[in-house]
Design an enzyme around this catalytic site. Structure first.
Site, short mmCIF file in Angstrom:
data_model
loop_
_atom_site.label_atom_id
_atom_site.label_comp_id
_atom_site.label_asym_id
_atom_site.label_seq_id
_atom_site.Cartn_x
_atom_site.Cartn_y
_atom_site.Cartn_z
N SER A 175 0.55 -13.63 8.32
CA SER A 175 -0.23 -13.21 9.30
C SER A 175 -1.82 -13.65 9.18
O SER A 175 -2.44 -13.66 10.07
CB SER A 175 -0.35 -11.55 9.43
OG SER A 175 -0.71 -11.16 8.11
N HIS A 203 5.14 -10.98 13.28
CA HIS A 203 4.59 -12.29 14.01
C HIS A 203 5.78 -13.06 14.40
O HIS A 203 5.27 -14.29 15.09
CB HIS A 203 3.52 -12.92 13.12
CG HIS A 203 2.25 -12.18 12.79
ND1 HIS A 203 1.48 -11.90 13.80
CD2 HIS A 203 1.99 -11.13 11.87
CE1 HIS A 203 0.37 -11.03 13.31
NE2 HIS A 203 0.86 -10.64 12.12
N LYS A 234 3.44 -6.51 18.57
CA LYS A 234 2.65 -7.90 18.60
C LYS A 234 3.10 -8.38 19.92
O LYS A 234 2.65 -8.02 21.10
CB LYS A 234 2.59 -8.51 17.20
CG LYS A 234 1.87 -7.94 16.31
CD LYS A 234 1.90 -8.13 15.27
CE LYS A 234 0.86 -7.43 14.35
NZ LYS A 234 1.27 -7.20 13.01
C1 PLP Z 1 0.98 -6.16 11.80
C2 PLP Z 1 1.66 -6.11 10.87
C3 PLP Z 1 2.54 -4.79 10.43
C4 PLP Z 1 2.13 -3.66 10.71
O1 PLP Z 1 2.53 -3.30 11.91
P1 PLP Z 1 2.14 -2.32 12.99
O2 PLP Z 1 2.90 -2.01 14.09
O3 PLP Z 1 0.78 -2.85 13.43
O4 PLP Z 1 1.78 -0.93 12.06
C5 PLP Z 1 3.48 -5.25 9.25
N1 PLP Z 1 3.92 -6.58 8.75
C6 PLP Z 1 3.14 -7.69 9.27
C7 PLP Z 1 3.54 -8.97 8.61
C8 PLP Z 1 2.31 -7.44 10.40
O5 PLP Z 1 1.59 -8.51 10.80
#
Ligand code: PLP
Length: 378
Positions: A175, A203, A234
């Site tokens: 990320s 992602h 996302k």
């Molecule tokens: C954003 C993210 C999460 C958390 O997800 P949310 O739905 O925002 O709590 C978990 N793992 C990765 C790799 C992320 O980028």
């Protein structure tokens, strides 16, 4: 309380502040203090967060089911939309079954301790997301941390360690660096050592493999010993997360994952939004195509300016501009030109950088504007 600790953060330029935005204009633009900025900080890669048919689906469900869900899924908090989304995301990910969690963070801190415990060994990439790190800590399993994307190191560790169960956990797209885990090699290692592969495709979903995610990108068949975690928050522009795996795995999680059992179900309207988002993604590949066109335009432009982008291979592009101070100055200068690209600092990352994310919703002009100001700031 915490006076000295906070003062230290401020002095070290590590104090973080929340920046609330105004109502959305488009995904690519945000209002900060009433001023429109081009937004290069969103993970809404396909621009679906403001998509009219998704908002409409949510509104309809809101009228039909009301807002609050009132209880955990195991009591009375679930609706038929919960089941529908689980069937659809399982099919999309090529898995037997899926289970929804309230967020990606909750999914990792709940599912990892449910599948790994005392006597087991978890092999984890050193740059895995904080929620994976926390999930590993909560499990009582032994942790073996391998160097970032280093399959030789993983191989070495997995030969050495003996546990009841071996579980390899990795982000698919990292990320902060925007690079991709070498999943082909990792999944081969897992097969050789009879290890479970747990991937966090937060992602990757909607971005890689024509939107289907990392396994599809690498042509890996979603097998028996692969657990796919992903989020709706996302690229799908909604909220919540899922684990897609064998039915036995999701049954086990339903019975043991504490963040699933002991937390109120998400409102039905969020499920309606996720169902609609998934439908759009499956029916229209033009958004994914546009995302990658934009990514190539911006990436090439940043490279032409000779900035270090670490190993970015995706719409997440770290731009290294100097130490923490310089990075903050860059971010502020961009702000003064109505561009928002946040400075990411230690302890979130070792190397300070601007974290630029580009989406399908940006126009070529938006991208060129960022490049113009980066050239000026250099
Ligand atoms: C954003 C993210 C999460 C958390 O997800 P949310 O739905 O925002 O709590 C978990 N793992 C990765 C790799 C992320 O980028």
């Amino acid at each position: 309380m915490f006076f000295e600790e906070l003062e230290r953060l401020r002095q070290d330029n590590l104090f973080r502040q929340i920046r609330d935005r105004g109502p959305a204009c488009t995904t690519a633009k945000i209002l900060i203090n009433g001023i429109e900025h081009i937004n290069f900080s969103s993970n809404d890669y396909l621009g679906l967060a403001n998509h009219p048919s998704i908002t409409e689906a949510a509104k309809k469900a809101l009228d039909k089911y009301g807002f609050g869900s009132g209880a955990s899924r195991l009591l009375s908090g679930g609706t038929e939309l919960h089941g529908e989304l689980e069937r659809k995301i399982a099919e999309f990910k090529g898995a037997e079954a899926a289970l929804i969690f309230n967020s990606g963070y909750t999914a990792n801190i709940s599912a990892i301790p449910a599948i790994a415990g005392e006597g087991d060994v978890i092999f984890s990439d050193e740059l895995n997301h904080a929620s994976i790190i926390d999930g590993c800590r909560l499990s009582r399993a032994k942790k073996a941390i391998y160097r970032h994307r280093d399959v030789e190191h993983l191989s070495e560790l997995i030969k050495k360690e003996n546990g009841k169960r071996k579980i390899v956990i990795t982000d698919t797209v990292f990320s902060m660096d925007g690079d991709i885990a070498p999943l082909k090699e990792i999944s081969d290692i897992c097969q050789r050592h009879n290890a479970i592969l747990y991937i966090d495709d937060a992602h990757g979903t909607g971005v890689l493999g024509n939107g289907k995610g990392a396994l599809s990108h690498f042509g890996i068949k979603p097998g028996h010993k692969i657990i796919q975690m992903g989020t709706f928050s996302k690229a799908l522009g909604s909220y919540g997360a899922f684990i897609a795996a064998d039915k036995n795995v999701t049954d086990w999680l339903t019975n043991t994952a504490r963040g699933f059992i002991y937390s109120t179900a998400l409102p039905a309207c969020i499920f309606a939004a996720s169902i609609e988002a998934l439908k759009i993604l499956q029916n229209d590949l033009s958004l994914v195509k546009k995302l990658w066109q934009n990514r190539e335009r911006l990436f090439k432009g940043i490279k032409d300016l000779k900035f270090d982008t670490i190993d970015s291979e995706t719409p997440i592009i770290p731009v290294v501009v100097g130490d923490t101070n310089t990075t903050l100055k860059f971010s502020e200068l961009l702000m003064s030109h109505n561009i928002y690209a946040p400075a990411i600092r230690p302890p979130t990352v070792k190397v300070p950088r601007l974290r630029v994310t580009v989406t399908a919703a940006h126009t070529e002009d938006d991208i060129d504007e960022l490049l113009k100001v980066l050239l000026f700031a250099k």
